[in-house]
Write an enzyme that holds these catalytic residues in place. Structure first.
Site, mmCIF file in Angstrom:
data_model
loop_
_atom_site.group_PDB
_atom_site.id
_atom_site.type_symbol
_atom_site.label_atom_id
_atom_site.label_comp_id
_atom_site.label_asym_id
_atom_site.label_seq_id
_atom_site.Cartn_x
_atom_site.Cartn_y
_atom_site.Cartn_z
ATOM 1 N N GLY A 62 45.843 49.128 43.178
ATOM 2 C CA GLY A 62 44.435 48.369 42.741
ATOM 3 C C GLY A 62 45.016 46.966 42.022
ATOM 4 O O GLY A 62 45.842 46.609 42.419
ATOM 5 N N ASN A 63 43.784 46.597 41.655
ATOM 6 C CA ASN A 63 44.206 45.195 40.866
ATOM 7 C C ASN A 63 43.296 45.180 39.763
ATOM 8 O O ASN A 63 42.575 46.113 39.501
ATOM 9 C CB ASN A 63 43.947 43.919 41.920
ATOM 10 C CG ASN A 63 42.673 44.147 42.540
ATOM 11 O OD1 ASN A 63 41.588 43.700 41.508
ATOM 12 N ND2 ASN A 63 42.372 44.058 43.799
ATOM 13 N N HIS A 64 43.341 43.892 38.925
ATOM 14 C CA HIS A 64 42.928 43.741 37.681
ATOM 15 C C HIS A 64 41.438 43.397 37.648
ATOM 16 O O HIS A 64 40.770 42.906 36.602
ATOM 17 C CB HIS A 64 43.640 42.871 36.665
ATOM 18 C CG HIS A 64 45.040 43.350 36.529
ATOM 19 N ND1 HIS A 64 45.257 44.651 35.805
ATOM 20 C CD2 HIS A 64 46.305 42.926 36.500
ATOM 21 C CE1 HIS A 64 46.476 44.847 35.557
ATOM 22 N NE2 HIS A 64 47.073 43.909 36.111
#
Ligand code: CTP
Length: 404
Positions: free
Chosen positions: A208-210
């Site tokens: 995923g990402n932030h």
């Protein structure tokens, strides 16, 4: 500015009640008509005489006048008001409002309101942060009440944190903004995507990402507050929506986000792709949890569908597409390329190199580039304000296209 507007102010028993006489003066000087109602404990903090003098109206404390026996009609007050403002609202009153308890005149007036309602909480920080208080505020938001957020700062207890009543000047701005709200997006349907996407490695892990989703959610709220009908397609985030004009669709993966966009695109006037969509997904996610081993683990990634590219192929004339570009180098050049390659009318560029911009923070610094070549460089601002700037730019482009 508020000439002819009828405003009922409900005061409850908190120390911040001392700010209300000044707020009344501000409202009266703007031309509003003000009627004050208060809970019995509110008069320990501010006197009915002061409030009656400043509001130029009798103050109501009880459902009936104790001396004459005359009945004070909460129903009549509900019909008179264009707006009811409850300020300060204590944790006790919030709880009663949320659960329909009507054991004083202020609460009966709240339950009889026919007009929009604003609630400005104020209390000590531990009470404010308690899940019960936060849950009650959510209940009121879901009723459609407008919450004037408590501010951070020094509190009467000597502690410092969230819980201060918003300053009277700002409450006045919120009230005037509310009455003169811009409704330029009435009748327009808008898709906003937000948050990250998660690509599954196995049943417990993902890539995923932030992205927190805050930029997309702020855009959705801004558009809804200007009359637009929003479909908010969001990846996994911990944010909530407040405006009932926002239809929320929760997705997890890039493919699911693409499908949800395809489901809604036909009837859409404006598409805003604020989501941080994963560019790659795991080729063969494991059905069972991967077991630890001393060997290296290689994951094979395949590209996800590019949602903007895909929707660009079915873009019909009159539709307006907005993309985002989060860059770390050659920002302007990369953003301009994305604007062209993805059939965009506008791109919002932010650079991770700029302090105050990017993922996981409440501010952003963006450059807005339109297909006509206009470039607007913004300053670091709260994402809510950036959302307003982006919507202004979209409207500016749409209006200038019309005159072509
Ligand atoms: N986007 C999309 N589908 C994807 C990836 C991105 O629709 N699979 C959208 C994003 O929502 C954003 C725009 O494309 O509005 C640009 O995304 P960004 O991640 O900055 O660029 P990419 O096209 O993914 O290129 P790169 O990661 O190489 O910069």
């Amino acid at each position: 500015m508020l000439k002819g507007k009828h405003i009922v102010i409900g005061i409850t028993g908190g120390i911040a009640a001392y700010k209300i006489p000044y707020l009344i003066r501000l409202l009266i000087s703007e031309g509003a008509q003000v009627r004050v109602i208060m809970t019995p404990s509110a008069k320990d903090f501010v006197t009915p005489l002061t409030l009656a003098t400043l509001s130029r109206n009798d103050v109501i404390l009880h459902p009936f006048n104790i001396e004459t026996g005359a009945w004070n009609s909460h129903v009549e007050l509900g019909q008179w008001a264009d707006l009811m403002l409850f300020a300060p609202t204590t944790a006790n009153t919030l709880g009663k409002m949320a659960h329909g308890i009507a054991d004083n005149f202020v609460l009966t007036a709240y339950l009889s309101a026919k007009c929009p309602v604003m609630v400005a909480p104020s209390m000590d920080l531990d009470m404010f942060q308690h899940p019960a208080t936060q849950k009650n505020l959510d209940i009121l938001r879901n009723f459609g009440n407008i919450i004037i957020d408590a501010q951070e700062g020094e509190l009467a207890s000597g502690l410092s944190g969230p819980g201060r009543l918003e300053e009277p000047e700002n409450i006045l701005k919120i009230i005037t903004g509310f009455f003169f709200q811009r409704q330029e997006l009435t009748g327009k349907r808008i898709i906003v995507t937000a948050g990250p996407t998660y690509e599954k490695i196995d049943p417990v892990r993902f890539v995923g990402n932030h992205s927190s989703g805050l930029m997309g959610f702020s855009l959705a709220e801004e558009i809804a507050s200007r009359g637009g009908e929003v479909v908010l397609i969001t990846g996994p985030v911990s944010l909530k929506t407040y405006n009932p004009a926002i239809q929320r669709v929760d997705v997890i993966t890039a493919s699911e986000m693409f499908e949800a966009c395809q489901d809604h695109i036909e009837k859409t006037d404006i598409l805003i792709m604020a989501a941080a969509v994963a560019d790659y997904t795991i080729q063969n996610p494991s059905v069972n949890k991967l077991k630890k081993s001393p060997d290296d683990l290689t994951l094979t990634l395949s590209p996800t569908p590019d949602i903007l590219m895909g929707l660009g192929k079915v873009k019909r004339s009159g539709q307006f597409f907005v993309g985002f570009a989060l860059e770390t180098e050659n920002s302007l050049e990369n953003a301009m390329n994305k604007l062209q390659n993805k059939s965009l009318d506008l791109i919002v560029m932010n650079s991770l190199k700029d302090p105050g911009a990017g993922f996981g923070i409440t501010t952003n610094k963006v450059t807005i580039i339109s297909a006509s070549g206009q470039i607007i460089k913004g300053k670091v601002k709260p994402k809510k304000e950036v959302a307003s700037d982006i919507v202004d730019s979209i409207l500016g482009s749409l209006n200038s296209n019309k005159t072509l």
